[in-house]
Design an enzyme around this catalytic site. Sequence first.
Site, PDB file in Angstrom:
ATOM      1  N   CYS A 108       0.836  -1.201   0.000  1.00 48.65           N
ATOM      2  CA  CYS A 108       0.000   0.000   0.000  1.00 48.65           C
ATOM      3  C   CYS A 108       0.870   1.250   0.000  1.00 48.65           C
ATOM      4  CB  CYS A 108      -0.924  -0.018   1.211  1.00 48.65           C
ATOM      5  SG  CYS A 108      -2.097   1.355   1.262  1.00 48.65           S
ATOM      6  N   CYS A 191      -1.258   8.566   7.026  1.00 49.37           N
ATOM      7  CA  CYS A 191      -2.613   8.291   6.570  1.00 49.37           C
ATOM      8  C   CYS A 191      -3.535   8.095   7.776  1.00 49.37           C
ATOM      9  CB  CYS A 191      -2.629   7.042   5.703  1.00 49.37           C
ATOM     10  SG  CYS A 191      -1.747   7.235   4.137  1.00 49.37           S
ATOM     11  N   CYS A 194      -3.859   4.648   9.487  1.00 48.51           N
ATOM     12  CA  CYS A 194      -2.602   4.092   9.994  1.00 48.51           C
ATOM     13  C   CYS A 194      -1.958   4.973  11.064  1.00 48.51           C
ATOM     14  CB  CYS A 194      -1.614   3.890   8.850  1.00 48.51           C
ATOM     15  SG  CYS A 194      -2.222   2.806   7.545  1.00 48.51           S
ATOM     16  N   CYS A 219       7.855   3.405   5.740  1.00 46.77           N
ATOM     17  CA  CYS A 219       6.956   3.189   4.604  1.00 46.77           C
ATOM     18  C   CYS A 219       7.709   2.867   3.318  1.00 46.77           C
ATOM     19  CB  CYS A 219       6.089   4.427   4.380  1.00 46.77           C
ATOM     20  SG  CYS A 219       7.035   5.916   4.032  1.00 46.77           S
TER      21      CYS A 219
END
Length: 234
Positions: A108, A191, A194, A219
């Site tokens: 993602c 996000c 998250c 990430c």
Amino acid sequence: MPISRIDQLERDLRAWSLRTPALSLASSLGAEDMVITDLICRKNLPIRIFTLDTGRLPEATYRLLDRIFEHYGRRIEVFWPTPEDVEALVKEQGVNGFYHGLAARRACCAARKVKPLARALSGQQGWITGLRRDQSPTRGDLVTETWDEGHRLMKYSPLLDWSREEVWAVLEEYRVPYNALHDQHYASIGCAPCTRAIQPGEDERAGRWWWESSDSKECGLHVASEAEKATQAS
């Protein structure tokens, strides 16, 4: 008299902009990046500023983008994931598949952040980050200047040795706009699905991907290649 933190930051930014004229701040719109943004805007430094909109950001982050324009008269350049990448991701793992495992979460992040970053850095000679070493265990070995082999350009992290208190002292002194979620104990904001507020005693990245181990909480934007690690160690 020792040079102040903010004066040293200005010197570093000016020196890097001369050394690598095509230079960008990759802003997460977090507190650290707002310190750098404020200095770039106040001093009219020749440094481009961009951010990544994953499509899953909190509303408070979007409001901050508007406040930056109102405060400085400058719009932050925004890069999004491609519709094709998002459609393929959701088809593969569902809307919230990132909760189901580390590989799914990293996929993602790759679609929504890593690939847009590569587009944003295309044609640049260097990029600036607001990383600090004491934010999390995964950032303790970072260095201020390094060759980013993955993007083939220089990477600068001028706030590595700053403390959280020093960051907020600058924000307060210069009345810098910041994300309202910081006032709700969100130390690191990504996000919406998250990110959560942190508890007393937790490290600043504890609210990011809180269901994962602390040694995996990146990430993919700031993971050094093996060649970079070897350079940093030498």
